[in-house]
Design a protein around this motif. Sequence first.
Motif, PDB file in Angstrom:
ATOM      1  N   HIS A  83       0.832  -1.209   0.000  1.00 35.65           N
ATOM      2  CA  HIS A  83       0.000   0.000   0.000  1.00 35.65           C
ATOM      3  C   HIS A  83       0.867   1.260   0.000  1.00 35.65           C
ATOM      4  CE1 HIS A  83      -3.283   2.696   0.719  1.00 35.65           C
ATOM      5  NE2 HIS A  83      -2.834   3.045   1.917  1.00 35.65           N
ATOM      6  N   ARG A  84       1.907   1.265   0.821  1.00 33.28           N
ATOM      7  CA  ARG A  84       2.772   2.435   0.917  1.00 33.28           C
ATOM      8  C   ARG A  84       3.652   2.594  -0.327  1.00 33.28           C
ATOM      9  NH1 ARG A  84       2.972   4.291   6.348  1.00 33.28           N
ATOM     10  NH2 ARG A  84       1.448   3.095   7.557  1.00 33.28           N
ATOM     11  N   SER A  85       3.759   1.534  -1.128  1.00 32.99           N
ATOM     12  CA  SER A  85       4.504   1.614  -2.391  1.00 32.99           C
ATOM     13  C   SER A  85       3.591   1.935  -3.569  1.00 32.99           C
ATOM     14  CB  SER A  85       5.216   0.278  -2.657  1.00 32.99           C
ATOM     15  OG  SER A  85       6.092  -0.053  -1.603  1.00 32.99           O
ATOM     16  N   GLY A  86       2.307   2.130  -3.300  1.00 34.97           N
ATOM     17  CA  GLY A  86       1.358   2.459  -4.356  1.00 34.97           C
ATOM     18  C   GLY A  86       0.905   1.270  -5.174  1.00 34.97           C
ATOM     19  N   ARG A  87       1.064   0.071  -4.642  1.00 36.75           N
ATOM     20  CA  ARG A  87       0.709  -1.134  -5.396  1.00 36.75           C
ATOM     21  C   ARG A  87      -0.740  -1.573  -5.153  1.00 36.75           C
ATOM     22  NH1 ARG A  87       5.247  -4.634  -6.934  1.00 36.75           N
ATOM     23  NH2 ARG A  87       7.216  -3.533  -6.656  1.00 36.75           N
ATOM     24  N   ILE A  88      -1.229  -1.446  -3.920  1.00 37.21           N
ATOM     25  CA  ILE A  88      -2.599  -1.863  -3.616  1.00 37.21           C
ATOM     26  C   ILE A  88      -3.322  -0.721  -2.911  1.00 37.21           C
ATOM     27  CG2 ILE A  88      -1.948  -4.289  -3.440  1.00 37.21           C
ATOM     28  CD1 ILE A  88      -2.275  -4.042  -0.374  1.00 37.21           C
ATOM     29  N   ASP A  89      -4.652  -0.744  -2.982  1.00 38.52           N
ATOM     30  CA  ASP A  89      -5.418   0.333  -2.373  1.00 38.52           C
ATOM     31  C   ASP A  89      -5.720   0.030  -0.907  1.00 38.52           C
ATOM     32  OD1 ASP A  89      -7.577  -1.473  -2.331  1.00 38.52           O
ATOM     33  OD2 ASP A  89      -8.449  -0.667  -4.178  1.00 38.52           O
ATOM     34  N   ALA A  90      -6.306   0.998  -0.240  1.00 41.49           N
ATOM     35  CA  ALA A  90      -6.591   0.872   1.188  1.00 41.49           C
ATOM     36  C   ALA A  90      -7.606  -0.226   1.469  1.00 41.49           C
ATOM     37  CB  ALA A  90      -7.087   2.207   1.737  1.00 41.49           C
ATOM     38  N   ASP A  91      -8.520  -0.486   0.522  1.00 40.25           N
ATOM     39  CA  ASP A  91      -9.527  -1.524   0.733  1.00 40.25           C
ATOM     40  C   ASP A  91      -8.897  -2.910   0.816  1.00 40.25           C
ATOM     41  OD1 ASP A  91     -11.531   0.339   0.773  1.00 40.25           O
ATOM     42  OD2 ASP A  91     -12.124   0.024  -1.321  1.00 40.25           O
ATOM     43  N   LEU A  92      -7.942  -3.190  -0.067  1.00 42.48           N
ATOM     44  CA  LEU A  92      -7.295  -4.496  -0.031  1.00 42.48           C
ATOM     45  C   LEU A  92      -6.420  -4.629   1.211  1.00 42.48           C
ATOM     46  CD1 LEU A  92      -6.755  -7.234  -1.181  1.00 42.48           C
ATOM     47  CD2 LEU A  92      -5.133  -6.228  -2.814  1.00 42.48           C
ATOM     48  N   LEU A  93      -5.785  -3.547   1.605  1.00 43.73           N
ATOM     49  CA  LEU A  93      -5.022  -3.571   2.853  1.00 43.73           C
ATOM     50  C   LEU A  93      -5.944  -3.910   4.022  1.00 43.73           C
ATOM     51  CD1 LEU A  93      -2.655  -2.973   4.772  1.00 43.73           C
ATOM     52  CD2 LEU A  93      -3.199  -0.533   4.550  1.00 43.73           C
ATOM     53  N   GLU A  94      -7.070  -3.253   4.114  1.00 46.73           N
ATOM     54  CA  GLU A  94      -7.996  -3.518   5.214  1.00 46.73           C
ATOM     55  C   GLU A  94      -8.588  -4.913   5.120  1.00 46.73           C
ATOM     56  OE1 GLU A  94     -10.056  -3.467   8.571  1.00 46.73           O
ATOM     57  OE2 GLU A  94      -8.474  -2.061   7.956  1.00 46.73           O
ATOM     58  N   ARG A  95      -8.733  -5.431   3.902  1.00 47.69           N
ATOM     59  CA  ARG A  95      -9.269  -6.792   3.760  1.00 47.69           C
ATOM     60  C   ARG A  95      -8.332  -7.816   4.396  1.00 47.69           C
ATOM     61  NH1 ARG A  95     -11.454  -9.674  -1.875  1.00 47.69           N
ATOM     62  NH2 ARG A  95     -12.898 -11.124  -0.813  1.00 47.69           N
ATOM     63  N   HIS A  96      -7.034  -7.579   4.326  1.00 48.71           N
ATOM     64  CA  HIS A  96      -6.095  -8.462   5.024  1.00 48.71           C
ATOM     65  C   HIS A  96      -6.435  -8.515   6.513  1.00 48.71           C
ATOM     66  CE1 HIS A  96      -3.672  -8.209   1.372  1.00 48.71           C
ATOM     67  NE2 HIS A  96      -2.838  -9.103   1.870  1.00 48.71           N
ATOM     68  N   ARG A  97      -6.572  -7.340   7.108  1.00 51.11           N
ATOM     69  CA  ARG A  97      -6.846  -7.296   8.546  1.00 51.11           C
ATOM     70  C   ARG A  97      -8.184  -7.954   8.887  1.00 51.11           C
ATOM     71  NH1 ARG A  97      -3.754  -2.327   8.225  1.00 51.11           N
ATOM     72  NH2 ARG A  97      -2.129  -2.356   9.847  1.00 51.11           N
ATOM     73  N   SER A  98      -9.215  -7.660   8.112  1.00 52.79           N
ATOM     74  CA  SER A  98     -10.550  -8.161   8.451  1.00 52.79           C
ATOM     75  C   SER A  98     -10.647  -9.674   8.303  1.00 52.79           C
ATOM     76  CB  SER A  98     -11.618  -7.460   7.603  1.00 52.79           C
ATOM     77  OG  SER A  98     -11.450  -7.746   6.225  1.00 52.79           O
ATOM     78  N   VAL A  99     -10.083 -10.230   7.222  1.00 50.79           N
ATOM     79  CA  VAL A  99     -10.135 -11.681   7.016  1.00 50.79           C
ATOM     80  C   VAL A  99      -9.351 -12.400   8.112  1.00 50.79           C
ATOM     81  CG1 VAL A  99      -9.338 -13.566   5.536  1.00 50.79           C
ATOM     82  CG2 VAL A  99     -10.540 -11.619   4.532  1.00 50.79           C
ATOM     83  N   LEU A 100      -8.156 -11.927   8.398  1.00 53.52           N
ATOM     84  CA  LEU A 100      -7.311 -12.605   9.388  1.00 53.52           C
ATOM     85  C   LEU A 100      -7.889 -12.474  10.796  1.00 53.52           C
ATOM     86  CD1 LEU A 100      -3.898 -11.553   7.836  1.00 53.52           C
ATOM     87  CD2 LEU A 100      -4.912 -13.848   7.823  1.00 53.52           C
ATOM     88  N   ARG A 101      -8.429 -11.306  11.120  1.00 55.09           N
ATOM     89  CA  ARG A 101      -9.064 -11.151  12.434  1.00 55.09           C
ATOM     90  C   ARG A 101     -10.284 -12.061  12.566  1.00 55.09           C
ATOM     91  NH1 ARG A 101      -8.877  -4.565  12.331  1.00 55.09           N
ATOM     92  NH2 ARG A 101      -6.796  -4.276  13.254  1.00 55.09           N
ATOM     93  N   SER A 102     -11.034 -12.241  11.477  1.00 54.73           N
ATOM     94  CA  SER A 102     -12.223 -13.096  11.535  1.00 54.73           C
ATOM     95  C   SER A 102     -11.856 -14.549  11.813  1.00 54.73           C
ATOM     96  CB  SER A 102     -13.025 -12.988  10.232  1.00 54.73           C
ATOM     97  OG  SER A 102     -12.402 -13.711   9.172  1.00 54.73           O
TER      98      SER A 102
END
Length: 359
Positions: free
Chosen positions: A280-299
Amino acid sequence: MTTRLTVATGAPYDVVIGHGVLSELRGLVGTDARRVAVVHSPTLQDRAEALRSELTELDVHLLEVPDGEAAKNADVLTSCWRTLGEAGFTRSDVVIGLGGGATTDLAGFVAASWLRGVRFVNLPTTVLGMVDAAVGGKTGINTEAGKNLVGAFHEPAGVLCELDVLATLPPEEVRSGLAEVAKCGFIADPTILELIEAAPEAVADTASPLVAELITKGIAVKAAVVAGDLKETGPGGSVGREALNYGHTLGHALERVNSFGIRHGEAISVGMVFVAELAHRSGRIDADLLERHRSVLRSLGLPTTDETPFDTLLEAMRLDKKTRGTQLRFVVLDDLARPAVLAGPDDDLLREAHAALRP
């Protein structure tokens, strides 16, 4: 139901997933074998004895090894060699790995190194072992310098994933294995993520059809990747098998600095959020995909934060086997299911990404 997936490498073999699949073990051992070594952890003594009872016409040796990563060292390896030597194991004899990922890693390396390679069969007993370690032919042990730094590529004759054994696992062990399943969703098969998101509570039931489907899909991803790039050479400039290391550079560092007191899947979960931050910080993925990592793993009940001092982790990451010269390499995403390699990122970028993991 039983599912059969073929790993189509130069020496193809099947991964069989289902209930009652151990009935296929005798066929995998083959007709030429006279001796069998069953490498197993202490908690699987009864299952190892049951295997010996099934192979009554053979000379079966039970090699008990320590639990978890404690099995993957030179002293344990030497002890296994000693047993094979005293028993007179020949090229036609067989090694069986019965247990989690650490046990099958060790058993595979015992087989790879004895007489420069003998037949072996994997019987993984954890989610992690089924979807990751038992498939793909990577075998090895750890050293004081790092994880999996000594090993060999040695493919099994077959892998039998008996789903009944999952009922005996503690919930945290199941969650740890599901981290590798989620990884396969991010790098290759987004339907895995959709299944988790649709019914995250169902993954706690190891007898559910959902867990069987997730395991099967995870294995299918790994089988396809290793069939195209068994020895992680990145053919044609592609990411190839290195994609399977998504989250592993930081994850392995976390395992090492915690003296392997953290479960593999827990470390990889944090590692995936870290590389998502990098992307995300390199401009490769958007904030939604970054947050999807957190939400899936937390679930899944997995950790997504870390408070380890960054400099401690950076030193450990420099010992990662994917490092080329002094250049760190991270598998990142250019988008969902589009893995890429980020080579030699600036230390300040790494520090910022890790800082974002603090609770």
